[in-house]
Design an enzyme around this catalytic site. Structure first.
Site, mmCIF file in Angstrom:
data_model
loop_
_atom_site.group_PDB
_atom_site.id
_atom_site.type_symbol
_atom_site.label_atom_id
_atom_site.label_comp_id
_atom_site.label_asym_id
_atom_site.label_seq_id
_atom_site.Cartn_x
_atom_site.Cartn_y
_atom_site.Cartn_z
ATOM 1 N N ASP A 6 0.852 -1.187 0.000
ATOM 2 C CA ASP A 6 0.000 0.000 0.000
ATOM 3 C C ASP A 6 0.895 1.246 0.000
ATOM 4 O OD1 ASP A 6 -3.197 0.594 1.032
ATOM 5 O OD2 ASP A 6 -1.749 2.236 1.091
ATOM 6 N N GLY A 41 -16.079 3.102 3.485
ATOM 7 C CA GLY A 41 -14.757 3.718 3.446
ATOM 8 C C GLY A 41 -13.919 3.311 2.246
ATOM 9 N N GLN A 42 -14.557 2.682 1.260
ATOM 10 C CA GLN A 42 -13.790 2.280 0.075
ATOM 11 C C GLN A 42 -13.447 3.502 -0.766
ATOM 12 O OE1 GLN A 42 -15.751 -0.691 -2.343
ATOM 13 N NE2 GLN A 42 -13.951 -1.006 -3.648
ATOM 14 N N HIS A 54 -10.130 -5.162 -3.208
ATOM 15 C CA HIS A 54 -8.808 -5.411 -2.636
ATOM 16 C C HIS A 54 -8.957 -5.787 -1.178
ATOM 17 C CE1 HIS A 54 -9.748 -1.103 -2.334
ATOM 18 N NE2 HIS A 54 -9.114 -1.114 -1.170
ATOM 19 N N HIS A 60 -6.876 -5.635 2.295
ATOM 20 C CA HIS A 60 -5.716 -5.121 3.014
ATOM 21 C C HIS A 60 -5.208 -6.216 3.950
ATOM 22 C CE1 HIS A 60 -6.604 -0.679 2.335
ATOM 23 N NE2 HIS A 60 -7.805 -1.189 2.117
#
Ligand code: AMP
Ligand code: ZN
Length: 112
Positions: free
Chosen positions: A30, A92-93, A99, A101
């Site tokens: 990230d 919160g995307q 994906h 995390h």
């Protein structure tokens, strides 16, 4: 999806610090890590979010989840790690390409 940054990473049109790749999945660091290790596992195919997944994605999702502990181990997260899947704006995307995390090495009590 021509305007999707993760599709551009898959296509090699944007750089990433890649840590794993196979025919279906790509994993990279990230760009704004919130722990010592912070990886993103993505499918190469464009799927908007977990909410767009269907039974046909069952095997792909299983592969993503099984890859998480393997990569965590390979990155020294021996005592554990966190996984997070933000889904939709309310979740919160920010990048609308599915994906997962995988992160750790920070405060284990932190909510994220
Ligand atoms: P989310 O809120 O789950 O959609 O998170 C998107 C994540 O993608 C954030 O943690 C960003 O730091 C990360 N991100 C955005 N652009 C890039 C990029 N070009 N390379 C690596 N990570 C990125
Ligand atoms: Zn995409």
């Amino acid at each position: 999806m021509s305007d999707c940054i993760f599709c551009k990473i898959v296509a090699g049109q944007l750089p990433s610090s890649k840590v794993y790749e196979d025919d279906e999945l790509l994993v990279f660091h990230d760009i704004h890590p919130f722990a010592r290790v912070h990886l993103l596992i993505i499918p190469k195919v464009h799927i908007v979010s977990l909410a767009e997944c269907t039974p046909e994605h069952e095997r792909l999702l299983g592969r993503i989840m099984l890859l998480a502990p393997r990569l965590a181990r390979e990155h020294g997260l021996d005592s554990g790690f966190k996984t997070l899947v933000n889904t939709g704006r309310g979740g919160g995307q920010e990048v609308f390409h599915l994906h997962v995390h995988v992160f750790g090495g920070g405060d284990p009590a932190a909510r994220v």
